[in-house]
Enzyme design. Structure first.
Site, PDB file in Angstrom:
ATOM      1  N   GLU A 155      81.751  68.910  -0.371  1.00 21.22           N
ATOM      2  CA  GLU A 155      80.612  69.829  -0.418  1.00 21.22           C
ATOM      3  C   GLU A 155      79.651  69.401  -1.530  1.00 21.22           C
ATOM      4  O   GLU A 155      80.070  69.153  -2.651  1.00 21.22           O
ATOM      5  CB  GLU A 155      81.116  71.265  -0.650  1.00 21.22           C
ATOM      6  CG  GLU A 155      80.069  72.281  -1.068  1.00 21.22           C
ATOM      7  CD  GLU A 155      78.889  72.447  -0.080  1.00 21.22           C
ATOM      8  OE1 GLU A 155      79.113  72.457   1.135  1.00 21.22           O
ATOM      9  OE2 GLU A 155      77.738  72.538  -0.571  1.00 21.22           O
TER      10      GLU A 155
ATOM     11  N   TYR B   2      70.519  96.311   8.215  1.00 17.37           N
ATOM     12  CA  TYR B   2      71.887  96.864   8.275  1.00 17.37           C
ATOM     13  C   TYR B   2      72.467  96.866   6.865  1.00 17.37           C
ATOM     14  O   TYR B   2      72.092  96.049   6.024  1.00 17.37           O
ATOM     15  CB  TYR B   2      72.778  96.057   9.230  1.00 17.37           C
ATOM     16  CG  TYR B   2      72.720  94.559   9.072  1.00 17.37           C
ATOM     17  CD1 TYR B   2      73.478  93.897   8.105  1.00 17.37           C
ATOM     18  CD2 TYR B   2      71.896  93.782   9.887  1.00 17.37           C
ATOM     19  CE1 TYR B   2      73.425  92.518   7.973  1.00 17.37           C
ATOM     20  CE2 TYR B   2      71.833  92.403   9.757  1.00 17.37           C
ATOM     21  CZ  TYR B   2      72.607  91.777   8.801  1.00 17.37           C
ATOM     22  OH  TYR B   2      72.545  90.424   8.661  1.00 17.37           O
TER      23      TYR B   2
ATOM     24  N   ASP C  31      76.000  74.507  12.860  1.00 20.22           N
ATOM     25  CA  ASP C  31      74.564  74.209  12.941  1.00 20.22           C
ATOM     26  C   ASP C  31      74.276  72.712  13.047  1.00 20.22           C
ATOM     27  O   ASP C  31      73.233  72.320  13.563  1.00 20.22           O
ATOM     28  CB  ASP C  31      73.841  74.759  11.697  1.00 20.22           C
ATOM     29  CG  ASP C  31      73.486  76.229  11.841  1.00 20.22           C
ATOM     30  OD1 ASP C  31      73.898  76.844  12.841  1.00 20.22           O
ATOM     31  OD2 ASP C  31      72.784  76.756  10.952  1.00 20.22           O
TER      32      ASP C  31
ATOM     33  N   ARG D 147      76.255  87.328   2.879  1.00 17.13           N
ATOM     34  CA  ARG D 147      76.713  85.950   3.110  1.00 17.13           C
ATOM     35  C   ARG D 147      77.544  85.426   1.945  1.00 17.13           C
ATOM     36  O   ARG D 147      78.521  84.711   2.143  1.00 17.13           O
ATOM     37  CB  ARG D 147      75.517  85.005   3.293  1.00 17.13           C
ATOM     38  CG  ARG D 147      74.795  85.124   4.601  1.00 17.13           C
ATOM     39  CD  ARG D 147      73.669  84.114   4.623  1.00 17.13           C
ATOM     40  NE  ARG D 147      74.228  82.780   4.642  1.00 17.13           N
ATOM     41  CZ  ARG D 147      74.391  82.069   5.744  1.00 17.13           C
ATOM     42  NH1 ARG D 147      74.010  82.551   6.900  1.00 17.13           N
ATOM     43  NH2 ARG D 147      74.916  80.874   5.705  1.00 17.13           N
TER      44      ARG D 147
END
Ligand SMILES: Cc1cc2nc3c(=O)[nH]c(=O)nc-3n(C[C@H](O)[C@H](O)[C@H](O)COP(=O)(O)OP(=O)(O)OC[C@H]3O[C@@H](n4cnc5c(N)ncnc54)[C@H](O)[C@@H]3O)c2cc1C
Length: 395
Positions: free
Chosen positions: A34, A216, A293, A108
């Site tokens: 990462e 939300y 993605d 997230r």
């Protein structure tokens, strides 16, 4: 003999971390490369349909995440211009009973941290931060070199490095991203100061000409996530640049006062230009494949991009387990299954986007009136049933 080297995973976002945890459950070693310190999750919300939570539960991620999530009771649809409520789609107990897994909303960063923690505690998973995948060599195994020089070796490589994927450039160099002309603006508001319908335990979806608004609760109901999507904006990479409040509001001047009132509460906005990817001839080349993605970015109108990445991870782990020693065969079978599913989600998201954004004059205006009437006539349960293919166990 089976190659003992780990499966390398480029990208430790939602899809990459889920893949590592799912492989660990099958006793398959993986190493997640990462580029950040696993702390790059920008402030925004995410909806997790039952098709995603059904996978995260058995992987041990929901145990950590659940206290920070919110379980909305319904989706309420509104016409953004008139402010009229058009329809209710039940979620909460109804969705959980129907699909055997909850419909949740989360921040997230909370989802990403729960995944990181589960991966860090999992057997067979190595997390390597600050490693930007720069080049790939396929010959007698895979060698991946970082931007700073060091390299690692593995038996296979999964490109889970997001929409701007480096691994995709290696598999399908001709693939291109194009700006859709739309921008998603996101903000996070303290929920305590808001009144109905924004204080209700629901997902609110407001439809308007070339714009829509979604809100939300997240963070166990402490904050309200707001996303305003407009068919305007600039082509820019990255999903976390700041945006002027006036730029956002200018798209909603003809909207009802209630919706405009919400925008006035937003302290700041982040912008994300929405891109689409040309069709890839294939996602895999030998022992290298794509996921999430990197393989199939979808427009956010169905709130399913992350869910697709999570589903990809579970399916990929199943196929690598079934075809040990033959990652190329496993990746071919994985792509066959996932390509069909991702394409259906992509097409449905596009279609929903067109329905959300119907105009207010001429043919567009007539289509908007028809849309509102149909939404009003369709029963709540029938609308939810229309999503069985998505939220059921259809991966
Ligand atoms: C406005 C908006 C709202 C959305 N809402 C929802 C929603 O409600 N529900 C939903 O399911 N989806 C939603 N999505 C989609 C979702 O955010 C994405 O589909 C999801 O994050 C994709 O996960 P991923 O793992 O493929 O990629 P990412 O989460 O983008 O992760 C990619 C990772 O790869 C790393 N990386 C990149 N390049 C390299 C490199 N060269 N070397 C090493 N690491 C690298 C990055 O740092 C990152 O950590 C939304 C999207 C938008 C725009």
């Amino acid at each position: 003999m089976t190659d003992q080297r780990p499966v390398l995973i480029a990208g430790g976002g939602i899809g990459g971390l889920t893949t590592a945890i799912a492989l660990g459950r099958k006793d398959i070693d993986s190493q997640v490369l990462e580029r950040s310190a696993f702390d790059n999750e920008a402030g925004a919300g995410i909806q997790l349909g039952p098709n995603a939570t059904r996978i995260l539960g058995p992987l041990g991620v929901l145990d950590v995440l659940m206290p920070k999530t919110f379980r909305p009771e319904a989706v309420w649809l509104f016409d953004g211009l008139s402010g009229k409520k058009l329809a209710t789609v039940p979620l909460g107990d109804t969705a959980e009973r129907r699909y055997g897994a909850p419909y949740l909303t989360a921040h997230r960063a909370d989802l990403h941290e729960a995944l990181r923690a589960a991966a860090a505690n999992a057997r067979h998973v190595t997390l390597t931060p600050n490693f930007t995948v720069a080049s790939i060599e396929d010959g007698g195994g895979i060698t991946v070199a970082s931007l700073d020089g060091p390299s690692v070796q593995g038996s296979a490589l999964v490109g889970a490095d997001g929409i701007w994927s480096t691994v995709r450039k290696w598999i399908a160099p001709e693939a291109s991203l194009s700006f859709t002309g739309a921008t998603a603006f996101r903000s996070l508001l303290p929920l305590g100061s808001l009144t109905s319908p924004f204080s209700e335990p629901i997902v609110g979806l407001w439809l308007g000409p070339r714009t829509h608004l979604v809100h939300y609760p997240v963070r166990s109901g402490e904050a309200l996530n707001v996303v305003a999507v407009t068919e305007t904006g600039r082509k820019e990479e990255g999903w976390n640049r700041s945006a002027e409040t006036e730029t956002v509001r200018a798209n909603f001047t003809r909207w009802c006062e209630t919706a405009q009132g919400l925008l006035e509460f937003a302290p700041s906005w982040r912008a994300w230009s929405l891109f689409s990817l040309s069709a890839l001839p294939q996602w895999h080349r030998g022992p290298i494949t794509l996921l999430g993605d990197a393989a199939h970015p979808v427009l956010p109108y169905l709130a399913q991009g992350a869910a697709l990445a999570i589903e990809d991870a579970a399916t990929l782990a199943d196929h690598l387990d079934a075809a040990r020693g033959s990652p190329g065969a496993a990746f071919q079978a994985y792509e066959r299954v996932r390509g069909v599913r991702a394409d259906r989600v992509r097409r449905t998201s596009q279609r929903l986007g067109r329905a959300y954004h119907m105009g207010d004059a001429g043919l567009g205006g007539m289509a908007r009136i028809a849309r509102n009437a149909i939404l009003g006539l369709r029963g709540a349960d029938a609308t939810l049933r229309g999503f069985d293919w998505l939220y059921g166990d259809g991966r």
